[in-house]
Design a protein around this motif. Structure first.
Motif, PDB file in Angstrom:
ATOM      1  N   UNK A 383      12.773   7.198  44.898  1.00 15.44           N
ATOM      2  CA  UNK A 383      14.066   6.619  44.501  1.00 15.44           C
ATOM      3  C   UNK A 383      14.239   6.620  42.982  1.00 15.44           C
ATOM      4  N   UNK A 384      15.455   6.929  42.548  1.00 16.33           N
ATOM      5  CA  UNK A 384      15.727   6.898  41.103  1.00 16.33           C
ATOM      6  C   UNK A 384      15.419   5.495  40.596  1.00 16.33           C
ATOM      7  N   UNK A 385      14.871   5.393  39.425  1.00 16.47           N
ATOM      8  CA  UNK A 385      14.572   4.075  38.851  1.00 16.47           C
ATOM      9  C   UNK A 385      13.210   3.539  39.235  1.00 16.47           C
ATOM     10  N   UNK A 386      12.502   4.195  40.145  1.00 18.65           N
ATOM     11  CA  UNK A 386      11.251   3.581  40.605  1.00 18.65           C
ATOM     12  C   UNK A 386      10.168   3.557  39.528  1.00 18.65           C
ATOM     13  N   UNK A 387      10.323   4.315  38.465  1.00 14.88           N
ATOM     14  CA  UNK A 387       9.330   4.267  37.390  1.00 14.88           C
ATOM     15  C   UNK A 387       9.635   3.172  36.365  1.00 14.88           C
ATOM     16  N   UNK A 388      10.551   2.260  36.728  1.00 17.67           N
ATOM     17  CA  UNK A 388      10.933   1.159  35.834  1.00 17.67           C
ATOM     18  C   UNK A 388      10.780  -0.174  36.565  1.00 17.67           C
ATOM     19  N   UNK A 389      10.467  -1.249  35.826  1.00 18.76           N
ATOM     20  CA  UNK A 389      10.389  -2.563  36.468  1.00 18.76           C
ATOM     21  C   UNK A 389      11.651  -2.861  37.272  1.00 18.76           C
ATOM     22  N   UNK A 390      11.436  -3.425  38.439  1.00 23.61           N
ATOM     23  CA  UNK A 390      12.525  -3.772  39.380  1.00 23.61           C
ATOM     24  C   UNK A 390      13.399  -2.588  39.755  1.00 23.61           C
ATOM     25  N   UNK A 391      12.890  -1.387  39.561  1.00 24.32           N
ATOM     26  CA  UNK A 391      13.641  -0.192  39.949  1.00 24.32           C
ATOM     27  C   UNK A 391      14.856   0.061  39.091  1.00 24.32           C
ATOM     28  N   UNK A 392      14.877  -0.527  37.897  1.00 23.03           N
ATOM     29  CA  UNK A 392      16.078  -0.471  37.080  1.00 23.03           C
ATOM     30  C   UNK A 392      15.898   0.463  35.886  1.00 23.03           C
ATOM     31  N   UNK A 393      16.349   1.676  36.041  1.00 23.56           N
ATOM     32  CA  UNK A 393      16.374   2.622  34.930  1.00 23.56           C
ATOM     33  C   UNK A 393      17.721   2.450  34.233  1.00 23.56           C
ATOM     34  N   UNK A 394      17.736   1.851  33.041  1.00 27.12           N
ATOM     35  CA  UNK A 394      19.018   1.516  32.414  1.00 27.12           C
ATOM     36  C   UNK A 394      19.908   2.729  32.184  1.00 27.12           C
ATOM     37  N   UNK A 395      19.302   3.916  32.075  1.00 28.07           N
ATOM     38  CA  UNK A 395      20.106   5.127  31.840  1.00 28.07           C
ATOM     39  C   UNK A 395      20.329   5.935  33.114  1.00 28.07           C
ATOM     40  N   UNK A 396      19.786   5.479  34.235  1.00 27.85           N
ATOM     41  CA  UNK A 396      19.865   6.227  35.498  1.00 27.85           C
ATOM     42  C   UNK A 396      19.594   7.716  35.238  1.00 27.85           C
ATOM     43  N   UNK A 397      18.418   7.958  34.690  1.00 33.27           N
ATOM     44  CA  UNK A 397      18.105   9.278  34.143  1.00 33.27           C
ATOM     45  C   UNK A 397      16.819   9.881  34.726  1.00 33.27           C
ATOM     46  N   UNK A 398      15.876   9.020  35.100  1.00 37.59           N
ATOM     47  CA  UNK A 398      14.519   9.514  35.362  1.00 37.59           C
ATOM     48  C   UNK A 398      14.228   9.713  36.856  1.00 37.59           C
ATOM     49  N   UNK A 399      13.599  10.841  37.149  1.00 43.30           N
ATOM     50  CA  UNK A 399      13.158  11.116  38.527  1.00 43.30           C
ATOM     51  C   UNK A 399      11.704  11.576  38.456  1.00 43.30           C
ATOM     52  N   UNK A 400      10.860  10.981  39.309  1.00 46.90           N
ATOM     53  CA  UNK A 400       9.449  11.365  39.334  1.00 46.90           C
ATOM     54  C   UNK A 400       9.237  12.406  40.425  1.00 46.90           C
ATOM     55  N   UNK A 401       8.690  13.546  40.048  1.00 47.41           N
ATOM     56  CA  UNK A 401       8.409  14.595  41.023  1.00 47.41           C
ATOM     57  C   UNK A 401       6.912  14.636  41.306  1.00 47.41           C
ATOM     58  N   UNK A 402       6.565  14.696  42.571  1.00 45.78           N
ATOM     59  CA  UNK A 402       5.148  14.702  42.969  1.00 45.78           C
ATOM     60  C   UNK A 402       4.881  15.946  43.815  1.00 45.78           C
ATOM     61  N   UNK A 403       4.415  17.022  43.169  1.00 44.18           N
ATOM     62  CA  UNK A 403       4.307  18.295  43.893  1.00 44.18           C
ATOM     63  C   UNK A 403       2.964  18.578  44.571  1.00 44.18           C
ATOM     64  N   UNK A 404       2.031  17.618  44.577  1.00 39.56           N
ATOM     65  CA  UNK A 404       0.684  17.975  45.052  1.00 39.56           C
ATOM     66  C   UNK A 404       0.590  18.127  46.574  1.00 39.56           C
TER      67      UNK A 404
END
Ligand code: PMP
Length: 434
Positions: A383-404
């Protein structure tokens, strides 16, 4: 054809003239509609080892040979709370800590982080005036983007979170130092020092030294040094982790850092061995509290790991085999992002030389839309924002990709779909005039 041809230099989407933008948006919509017809079912959500990686450690299932550790202790029985000596020696060498300051535990370092935090809350640390739970407020510094489970753990115990940027060389040490000096409620911070989740950044010895030496308003400030990816190199240029325990000790703050690591992505993610390292006093403190909860760890599993690896060098060689499985997947992510998104001004991304993730920054305000589009097309993203506390990415910018976890062909398909979603979301956004 829009202006985005193979022969001309790409024009950033935000700079397209209205007609070209309309054509670009129509192209992306058509590409996305085509994607929808393919009924994909792909998953880039969690940093799990692929079955081919787990197979590298299959021999563990036929070990240990015998059941006595090097000291002759029967590993099948109770006892040995700190873990067997031979596994602590191997991983002490790899983590750069004396075996006497290393605890080998169960299968999860996250459990050790949880327990350390709970002991600090309920009992206080070796340098705490009182248990943290008796403080009016406890706050942690969270470098972002970071690991969602770190933030969820703090949240579950009502600990406040204040963010600082995670840079190329580690957390923004000046921002951390300013916060820690000014607010006594700030009791600690997270650091994933080597190949951070999700950016892949490696914390330098200089940044670590600053964190070790900084003056803090709290007398018992703790660095939760989660070295989950210490040995997980993707290239021959192997990063060396900063030596946080020695740095803290020589800066006069020997109890500041507690280090965590595990073999979750070395042997079996569900049946590995986890480690905690700290000052001798901290180790004694941890074991004293652990002794109320356990009569000893799974020493049979520790013995089987010690026999399987044989030595620190055995672990290093094993990690080269992991690299053989996953490095091509990371190269594929990089290839597709570059080919599909390069020069269009719609995304930037990390090129990690280790770890399990690629951190993708899309056009501000479009990360949730990208994840939503991908989901509808059958590609699960974190989910977008999951790399931020409370899932809140203030810029709604970041996505974590896990390709393994997916096989290479699935990584190709999934990343192609992600690129299409990034482009469509960007076109929508720019057309919407945002
Ligand atoms: N720390 C980090 C930074 C991680 O990314 C992960 C797994 N995703 C863990 C800890 C979990 O470690 P363990 O399996 O040892 O509990």
């Amino acid at each position: 054809m829009t202006e985005q041809t193979a022969t001309s230099r790409p024009v950033p989407v935000t700079e397209l003239a209205p007609e070209a933008l309309a054509a670009f948006a129509a192209e992306q919509r058509a590409a996305y509609d085509a994607l929808l017809t393919r009924s994909l079912r792909l998953d880039l959500t969690r940093g799990k080892p692929a079955p081919a990686q787990l197979d590298l450690s299959e021999e563990l299932l036929s070990l240990p040979r015998g059941h006595a550790d090097a000291g002759g202790t029967d590993t099948r029985n109770y006892g040995g709370l700190q873990g067997i000596a031979e596994i602590r020696e191997i991983f002490g060498e790899l983590l750069g800590v004396p075996a006497s300051q290393l605890v080998a535990g169960g299968n999860s370092s996250l459990t050790m982080m949880h327990d350390t935090l709970v002991h600090l809350l309920l009992h206080g640390g070796v340098d705490s005036p009182r248990p943290w739970a008796q403080e009016e407020k406890v706050t942690f510094i969270c470098p972002v983007p970071g690991y969602d489970r770190h933030f969820a753990l703090l949240e579950s115990y009502g600990i406040d979170m204040v963010t600082v940027p995670m840079g190329e060389h580690g957390p923004d040490a000046e921002a951390v130092a300013a916060l820690a000096a000014s607010d006594p409620s700030i009791r600690g911070m997270w650091v994933v020092p080597t190949y951070a989740n999700p950016t892949g950044a490696v914390t330098t010895q200089e940044v670590a030294a600053r964190l070790a030496a900084m003056e803090t308003a709290a007398p018992d400030f703790k660095i939760f040094w989660d070295n989950a990816y210490a040995l997980h190199h993707l290239t021959a240029d192997e990063a060396k982790s900063a030596d946080i325990l020695s740095l803290c000790s020589s800066a006069g703050h020997p109890h500041r850092a507690v280090m965590f690591a595990s073999t979750s992505k070395i042997s079996f993610a569900g049946a590995g061995v986890a480690f905690l390292a700290a000052s001798p006093e901290n180790v004694e403190w941890y074991l004293k509290h652990l002794s109320k909860a356990s009569i000893g760890p799974d020493k049979v599993n520790q013995l089987r790991h010690a026999q399987f690896f044989g030595s620190a060098q055995g672990v290093r060689e094993h990690m080269v085999r992991h690299r053989g499985v996953i490095a091509p997947k990371f190269a594929e992510v990089e290839r597709i992002l570059t080919e599909r998104l390069g020069g269009l001004g719609v995304a930037t991304w990390t090129r990690p030389s280790g770890g399990y993730f690629v951190s993708l920054d899309v056009l501000d305000g479009t990360a949730s839309r990208v994840v939503e589009l991908a989901k509808a097309a059958g590609v699960a993203l974190t989910p977008a924002g999951s790399s931020f506390p409370r899932g809140d990415d203030p810029d709604d910018r970041n996505i974590r990709l896990a390709p393994t976890f997916p096989v290479l062909a699935e990584v190709t398909e999934a990343m192609d779909a992600v690129a299409t979603c990034v482009l469509l979301a960007a076109a929508e956004r720019v057309q919407g005039g945002a």
